[in-house]
Design an enzyme around this catalytic site. Structure first.
Site, PDB file in Angstrom:
ATOM      1  N   HIS A   1      34.460  27.065  37.994  1.00 47.81           N
ATOM      2  CA  HIS A   1      34.903  25.972  38.878  1.00 47.81           C
ATOM      3  C   HIS A   1      36.289  25.444  38.494  1.00 47.81           C
ATOM      4  O   HIS A   1      36.558  24.248  38.635  1.00 47.81           O
ATOM      5  CB  HIS A   1      33.849  24.854  38.915  1.00 47.81           C
ATOM      6  CG  HIS A   1      33.525  24.256  37.572  1.00 47.81           C
ATOM      7  ND1 HIS A   1      32.247  23.867  37.220  1.00 47.81           N
ATOM      8  CD2 HIS A   1      34.307  23.973  36.511  1.00 47.81           C
ATOM      9  CE1 HIS A   1      32.275  23.362  35.996  1.00 47.81           C
ATOM     10  NE2 HIS A   1      33.520  23.414  35.541  1.00 47.81           N
TER      11      HIS A   1
ATOM     12  N   HIS B   1      32.905  16.056  34.701  1.00 49.24           N
ATOM     13  CA  HIS B   1      33.882  16.101  33.604  1.00 49.24           C
ATOM     14  C   HIS B   1      34.390  14.691  33.313  1.00 49.24           C
ATOM     15  O   HIS B   1      35.573  14.393  33.528  1.00 49.24           O
ATOM     16  CB  HIS B   1      35.046  17.018  33.964  1.00 49.24           C
ATOM     17  CG  HIS B   1      34.651  18.443  34.274  1.00 49.24           C
ATOM     18  ND1 HIS B   1      34.034  18.816  35.453  1.00 49.24           N
ATOM     19  CD2 HIS B   1      34.776  19.570  33.556  1.00 49.24           C
ATOM     20  CE1 HIS B   1      33.820  20.127  35.445  1.00 49.24           C
ATOM     21  NE2 HIS B   1      34.252  20.609  34.307  1.00 49.24           N
TER      22      HIS B   1
ATOM     23  N   HIS C   1      36.285  29.994  28.226  1.00 50.04           N
ATOM     24  CA  HIS C   1      37.509  29.185  28.258  1.00 50.04           C
ATOM     25  C   HIS C   1      37.444  28.075  27.229  1.00 50.04           C
ATOM     26  O   HIS C   1      36.389  27.539  26.912  1.00 50.04           O
ATOM     27  CB  HIS C   1      37.835  28.638  29.645  1.00 50.04           C
ATOM     28  CG  HIS C   1      36.887  27.654  30.287  1.00 50.04           C
ATOM     29  ND1 HIS C   1      35.567  27.927  30.558  1.00 50.04           N
ATOM     30  CD2 HIS C   1      37.105  26.394  30.762  1.00 50.04           C
ATOM     31  CE1 HIS C   1      35.019  26.887  31.183  1.00 50.04           C
ATOM     32  NE2 HIS C   1      35.923  25.935  31.302  1.00 50.04           N
TER      33      HIS C   1
ATOM     34  N   GLU D   1      29.830  25.788  29.351  1.00 54.37           N
ATOM     35  CA  GLU D   1      29.409  25.538  30.742  1.00 54.37           C
ATOM     36  C   GLU D   1      28.520  26.653  31.300  1.00 54.37           C
ATOM     37  O   GLU D   1      27.756  26.420  32.244  1.00 54.37           O
ATOM     38  CB  GLU D   1      30.644  25.405  31.655  1.00 54.37           C
ATOM     39  CG  GLU D   1      31.439  24.140  31.427  1.00 54.37           C
ATOM     40  CD  GLU D   1      32.657  24.055  32.331  1.00 54.37           C
ATOM     41  OE1 GLU D   1      33.267  22.977  32.379  1.00 54.37           O
ATOM     42  OE2 GLU D   1      33.028  25.060  32.987  1.00 54.37           O
TER      43      GLU D   1
HETATM   44  C1  DHB Z   1      39.723  23.793  33.629  1.00 55.70           C
HETATM   45  C2  DHB Z   1      38.781  22.779  33.787  1.00 55.70           C
HETATM   46  C3  DHB Z   1      37.448  23.097  33.896  1.00 55.70           C
HETATM   47  O1  DHB Z   1      36.505  22.152  34.106  1.00 55.70           O
HETATM   48  C4  DHB Z   1      37.021  24.388  33.812  1.00 55.70           C
HETATM   49  O2  DHB Z   1      35.708  24.601  33.859  1.00 55.70           O
HETATM   50  C5  DHB Z   1      37.956  25.407  33.668  1.00 55.70           C
HETATM   51  C6  DHB Z   1      39.306  25.096  33.577  1.00 55.70           C
HETATM   52  C7  DHB Z   1      41.174  23.457  33.535  1.00 55.70           C
HETATM   53  O3  DHB Z   1      41.507  22.260  33.476  1.00 55.70           O
HETATM   54  O4  DHB Z   1      41.991  24.376  33.537  1.00 55.70           O
HETATM   55 FE    FE Z   2      34.563  22.694  33.869  1.00 57.20          FE
END
Ligand code: DHB
Ligand code: FE
Length: 280
Positions: free
Chosen positions: A12, A59, A194, A241
């Site tokens: 997302h 978030h 990530h 996540e």
């Molecule tokens: C980012 C934020 C998110 O919540 C995520 O799941 C992936 C990337 C971001 O800020 O780049």
């Molecule tokens: Fe996220």
């Protein structure tokens, strides 16, 4: 009786939403990603769910460190996009389905003893709106009702992968016991590897992500045994996540058919993954 038409898992990443909102999906950076998700758009246009349960994490938008529900479900009539600091995204307000939402709550709490936080008044952040944009593009109204279901992956301790899978199984029992003839889809969002902060910011682990995509189809029980330490090490701090994909997977039968699978690196700092699954 209600029918589960399938499940969709997707990252997302907020910049995907920004690419859609600002008309950049045909630019060289974004085109491969949007080409890769097209079959998922075609699948959902054909499946036409009346309601989508979107499993995502807030978030620190609607909730924060003052209150962090482990699992929260929106039972209101509508959910507006949250202002995450640059104005709310120009996307439709989600229409809820209070009757189905309360049925889910009743079944989850009373039959399966999942004590969800019940939320009447709720805005939804990119965790919910980006998957809707990925699935449906830019309509003036979302073509289905939305039940937002939040999982805490922000504040220690997050629920286990196994607990998420079992929540999905309980959601399935609730869908199967809903007397109206509605079609329901479930989205598991977030991931893949990530990390947005600290020394390992920008971490992407493609072999690990690919093994998740494999096992989401063929061996989800193996994924339910993965601990948070492995996820943090292999997929990064925000890669945690991915446990939300297991809520979606738990709602499906043990045997599923993979309708579509797509993996793309990078989407901003994040590995992008997508799966569309139907009961076999
Ligand atoms: C980012 C934020 C998110 O919540 C995520 O799941 C992936 C990337 C971001 O800020 O780049
Ligand atoms: Fe996220």
């Amino acid at each position: 009786m209600a029918e589960l038409v399938g499940g969709l898992a997707t990252s997302h990443v907020p910049s995907i939403g920004a690419a859609i909102d600002h008309g950049k999906t045909s630019e060289p950076y974004w085109k491969p990603l949007f080409d890769g998700i097209q079959p998922a758009r075609e699948w959902i246009a054909e499946a036409k769910p009346d309601v989508v349960i979107v499993v995502y994490n807030d978030h620190a938008s609607r909730f924060g460190l003052d209150v962090t529900p482990t699992f929260a479900i929106g039972v209101g009539a509508e959910f507006a996009p949250h202002d995450e600091g640059y104005g709310p995204r120009p996307v439709p307000v989600c229409r809820g389905n209070p009757e189905f939402g309360w049925h889910l709550v009743e079944s989850l709490v009373l039959n399966d003893e999942f004590d969800l936080t019940i939320v009447n008044d709720m805005t939804v952040d990119h965790g919910c709106t980006v998957p809707l944009s990925l699935a449906f593009g830019q309509p003036s109204e979302w073509p289905c009702q939305v039940i937002p279901l939040c999982v805490n992956v922000i504040q220690y301790p997050a629920p286990t992968a196994n607990r998420c899978f079992r929540l999905g199984q309980a959601i399935r029992r609730a869908i199967d016991s809903y007397p109206s003839d509605i079609k329901v889809a479930i989205f598991g969002t977030g991931g893949m590897s990530h990390q947005l902060q600290g020394e390992r910011a920008g971490l992407i682990n493609a072999p690990y992500d690919q093994s998740w995509l494999d096992r989401m189809v063929s061996d989800p029980l193996a994924l339910t045994r993965i601990g948070h330490t492995e996820l943090l090490r292999e997929a990064g701090s925000e890669g945690l996540e991915i446990i939300m994909w297991l809520v979606m997977r738990g709602a499906l039968d043990s045997n599923v058919r993979q309708v579509h699978r797509f993996y793309h690196v990078p989407a901003s700092n994040t590995a992008y993954g997508l799966l569309v699954l139907e009961n076999a």
